[in-house]
Design an enzyme around this catalytic site. Structure first.
Site, PDB file in Angstrom:
ATOM      1  N   GLY A  13       0.781  -1.233   0.000  1.00  0.00           N
ATOM      2  CA  GLY A  13       0.000   0.000   0.000  1.00  0.00           C
ATOM      3  C   GLY A  13       0.812   1.281   0.000  1.00  0.00           C
ATOM      4  N   SER A  14       2.067   1.222  -0.468  1.00  0.00           N
ATOM      5  CA  SER A  14       2.842   2.476  -0.471  1.00  0.00           C
ATOM      6  C   SER A  14       2.257   3.476  -1.474  1.00  0.00           C
ATOM      7  CB  SER A  14       4.327   2.218  -0.738  1.00  0.00           C
ATOM      8  OG  SER A  14       4.546   1.788  -2.051  1.00  0.00           O
ATOM      9  N   ASN A  15       1.720   2.994  -2.584  1.00  0.00           N
ATOM     10  CA  ASN A  15       1.053   3.923  -3.517  1.00  0.00           C
ATOM     11  C   ASN A  15      -0.194   4.521  -2.876  1.00  0.00           C
ATOM     12  OD1 ASN A  15       2.114   4.207  -6.422  1.00  0.00           O
ATOM     13  ND2 ASN A  15       2.420   2.033  -5.951  1.00  0.00           N
ATOM     14  N   LEU A  86      -5.149  -7.163  -6.594  1.00  0.00           N
ATOM     15  CA  LEU A  86      -4.955  -8.410  -7.331  1.00  0.00           C
ATOM     16  C   LEU A  86      -6.226  -9.219  -7.562  1.00  0.00           C
ATOM     17  CD1 LEU A  86      -1.576  -9.546  -5.746  1.00  0.00           C
ATOM     18  CD2 LEU A  86      -1.975  -8.106  -7.746  1.00  0.00           C
ATOM     19  N   HIS A 105      -0.082  -0.096 -13.847  1.00  0.00           N
ATOM     20  CA  HIS A 105       0.602  -1.381 -14.072  1.00  0.00           C
ATOM     21  C   HIS A 105       2.101  -1.098 -14.179  1.00  0.00           C
ATOM     22  CE1 HIS A 105       0.923  -5.557 -15.211  1.00  0.00           C
ATOM     23  NE2 HIS A 105       1.855  -5.171 -16.057  1.00  0.00           N
TER      24      HIS A 105
HETATM   25  C1  GRF Z   1       3.021  -1.310  -7.693  1.00  0.00           C
HETATM   26  O1  GRF Z   1       4.250  -1.406  -8.352  1.00  0.00           O
HETATM   27  C2  GRF Z   1       1.886  -1.407  -8.660  1.00  0.00           C
HETATM   28  O2  GRF Z   1       2.154  -0.863  -9.911  1.00  0.00           O
HETATM   29  C3  GRF Z   1       1.753  -2.893  -8.787  1.00  0.00           C
HETATM   30  O3  GRF Z   1       1.929  -3.375  -7.480  1.00  0.00           O
HETATM   31  C4  GRF Z   1       2.796  -2.501  -6.776  1.00  0.00           C
HETATM   32  C5  GRF Z   1       2.113  -2.129  -5.497  1.00  0.00           C
HETATM   33  O4  GRF Z   1       3.003  -1.533  -4.598  1.00  0.00           O
HETATM   34  N1  GRF Z   1       0.558  -3.232  -9.465  1.00  0.00           N
HETATM   35  P1  GRF Z   1       2.473  -0.868  -3.263  1.00  0.00           P
HETATM   36  O5  GRF Z   1       1.564  -1.882  -2.565  1.00  0.00           O
HETATM   37  O6  GRF Z   1       1.710   0.366  -3.637  1.00  0.00           O
HETATM   38  O7  GRF Z   1       3.674  -0.562  -2.434  1.00  0.00           O
END
Ligand code: GRF
Length: 192
Positions: A13-15, A86, A105
């Site tokens: 969940g860093s994004n 996912l 992606h």
């Molecule tokens: C990201 O690289 C996203 O593009 C991919 O999964 C990763 C998720 O990273 N689909 P995070 O959980 O946001 O750290």
């Protein structure tokens, strides 16, 4: 008009946190819900810390017709942002949120997209293919996974020394910069 975003994430969940921080204090945009299919996901701890309402829904629960749409409606969600999510988004959600579901992606689609290509599997495949560049793709989703109108691609170099971890680091830097900005642009232009 207030835009309420739900972020759907299955992992760390860093994004999700980066997007939350980008819009923090913005009067027109709120991260109103974090939804995950994985009760162990790191994103739940982040949601607790950032005081964002969170919800776990198993894949089976999500397949129940109308179930995900009604959770989103309960939270007055008008935009959905996928960030490492996912599970498949049910067709009724895609239809109810037409051009309002964004995905990121970690490759230059159509390369390295499709079934089984998620997370580090993507970076491993890019390295195994000897690619000299990789990047990110931000797109709307339709009922088929990594398809749908593309909004932005950003590139990074891949060197022979790269590992899946170092490549993931480069990709994350691109994601943190571009994803919130593309989300903002789409939100504002759609509701003008
Ligand atoms: C990201 O690289 C996203 O593009 C991919 O999964 C990763 C998720 O990273 N689909 P995070 O959980 O946001 O750290």
């Amino acid at each position: 008009m207030k835009r309420n975003i739900a972020i759907l994430a299955s992992g760390n969940g860093s994004n999700a946190e980066n997007i939350f921080r980008y819009f923090e204090g913005n009067e027109d945009v709120a991260i109103a819900l974090i939804l995950t299919n994985n009760p162990q996901a790191g994103v739940l701890e982040r949601a607790r810390r950032l005081q964002i309402p969170a919800r776990v829904m198993t894949r089976t629960e999500m397949k129940e017709p109308g179930a995900l749409v009604s959770v989103l409606q309960e939270h007055h969600i008008n935009w959905v942002v996928l960030a490492g999510f996912l599970a498949l988004i049910p067709g009724d959600v895609v239809r109810s949120y037409h051009r309002r579901i964004l995905n990121i992606h970690p490759s230059l689609l159509p390369k390295f997209g499709g079934k089984g290509l998620y997370g580090d599997h993507v970076h491993e495949a890019v390295l195994a293919a000897g690619e000299t560049e990789s990047g990110i793709t931000i797109h709307y989703i339709d009922e088929d996974y990594d398809r749908g109108e593309r909004l932005l691609q950003a590139f990074c170099t891949v060197s022979p020394e790269d590992t899946p971890e170092s490549l993931a680091g480069k990709i994350h830097r691109l994601e943190y910069y571009y994803y919130p900005r593309v989300i903002e642009r789409e939100l504002l232009s759609a509701d003008e």
